[in-house]
Scaffold this active site. Structure first.
Site, short mmCIF file in Angstrom:
data_model
loop_
_atom_site.label_atom_id
_atom_site.label_comp_id
_atom_site.label_asym_id
_atom_site.label_seq_id
_atom_site.Cartn_x
_atom_site.Cartn_y
_atom_site.Cartn_z
N THR A 80 -9.19 3.29 4.29
CA THR A 80 -9.17 4.16 5.54
C THR A 80 -8.11 4.99 5.59
O THR A 80 -6.90 4.83 5.60
CB THR A 80 -9.31 3.14 6.55
N HIS A 86 -0.23 -5.30 4.12
CA HIS A 86 -1.41 -4.50 3.93
C HIS A 86 -1.24 -3.32 2.89
O HIS A 86 -2.12 -3.05 1.96
CB HIS A 86 -2.44 -4.12 4.97
N ASP A 104 -0.26 -9.53 5.56
CA ASP A 104 -1.35 -8.32 5.89
C ASP A 104 -1.32 -8.73 7.56
O ASP A 104 -1.78 -9.54 8.09
CB ASP A 104 -2.58 -8.66 5.43
N SER A 123 -9.00 -2.01 0.35
CA SER A 123 -9.33 -1.94 1.95
C SER A 123 -10.77 -1.57 2.01
O SER A 123 -11.74 -2.26 1.62
CB SER A 123 -8.18 -1.38 2.58
N LEU A 124 -11.02 -0.39 2.89
CA LEU A 124 -12.54 -0.19 2.96
C LEU A 124 -12.95 0.35 1.76
O LEU A 124 -14.10 0.08 1.48
CB LEU A 124 -12.42 1.19 3.94
#
Length: 276
Positions: A45, A256, A229, A110-111
């Protein structure tokens, strides 16, 4: 998940070939580097193929690397208001087809890990090895809902505040302490980020659910969790690994955005998995 700043990200030492093509009402862009066995990297993202993965490129010097940008990011222009995981998967596969990739190894962050999971489930014949970094099965838990709603709201109303929040929750204390002029970093992020795209991607994060895809993943899979994270619950990596048959779980002792903060540590884990 985010594109923190041109000041922070590691720059690739090579000049990527940039390609664009039309796909379902959008213009999709991607970066291509090197030669050898194909590998495809999917950003998170608010990031793009350069911001998230430039630091990883030295670890992939012997590979042909494709870094597509999906809707809302970087080289890609897609006016679609409500994004879906399937639309992003189609854009990534479209880039692979445009570049002439047949089968390939796949890395998602991630995304991008959710996109990669669904892609591997829908196209098992295309994906040989899979790496999921800082990923999550669903954004439906209360904390994720609070966070992604907040991101989407700030992206539309107060990008400066969201830039600061990204830095505070994405990186470690020590890393931020070593940057120097954080105000310049924030200004750079505000000026250089696609905030409408970040809002649309954050709203997609709210709806992500790949629980039904995990059982269909056939690729040899490595899940990399970030132990400290603050954006994605580290337990989400355990859930991903538990849901994919034969998946191996490894940990990075970082935040993260460890992929950007300590790309060598992440790269060493990826190299080990790809060499198997």
């Amino acid at each position: 998940m985010h594109h923190p700043s041109r000041h922070i990200k590691s720059e690739s030492k090579t000049m990527s070939k940039i390609e664009k093509f039309n796909h379902d009402g959008a213009v999709i862009g991607y970066r291509e580097d090197g030669s050898g066995r194909p590998i495809l990297l999917i950003h998170g993202t608010g990031g793009d193929g350069a911001a998230n993965f430039n630091g990883l490129m030295p670890c992939l010097a012997d590979r042909r690397v494709l870094r597509p940008d999906y809707a809302g990011s970087g080289l890609t222009q897609d006016p679609t208001g409500v994004l879906t995981l399937d639309r992003l998967v189609a854009q990534v596969i479209g880039a692979a087809d445009h570049a002439g990739f047949g089968t390939f190894d796949l890395v998602g962050f991630s995304l991008g890990a959710a996109v990669a999971t669904r892609l591997a489930a829908l196209h098992p014949e295309r994906v040989e090895r899979l790496v999921l970094i800082g990923g999550f099965v669903t954004g439906a838990d209360p904390r994720s809902q609070l966070q992604f709603q907040h991101w989407a709201h700030l992206a539309r109303t107060d990008p400066d505040a969201l830039a600061r929040l990204m830095l505070l929750t994405g990186f470690s204390r020590d890393f931020l302490s070593g940057i120097g002029d954080l105000e310049a970093v924030v200004s750079d992020m505000v000026a250089g980020s696609n905030w409408d795209g970040i809002a649309r991607q954050s709203e997609l994060d709210l709806r992500v659910d790949v629980s039904g895809d995990l059982g269909a993943v056939k690729a040899r899979t490595l899940v990399i969790g970030n132990r400290f994270d603050q954006m994605v619950d580290p337990a989400a990596s355990e859930a991903l690994a538990n849901g994919i048959e034969g998946a191996v779980l490894a940990w990075v002792e970082g935040p993260h955005l460890a992929l950007m903060e300590t790309p060598e540590a992440v790269g060493n884990l990826i190299q080990g998995h790809l060499a198997v």
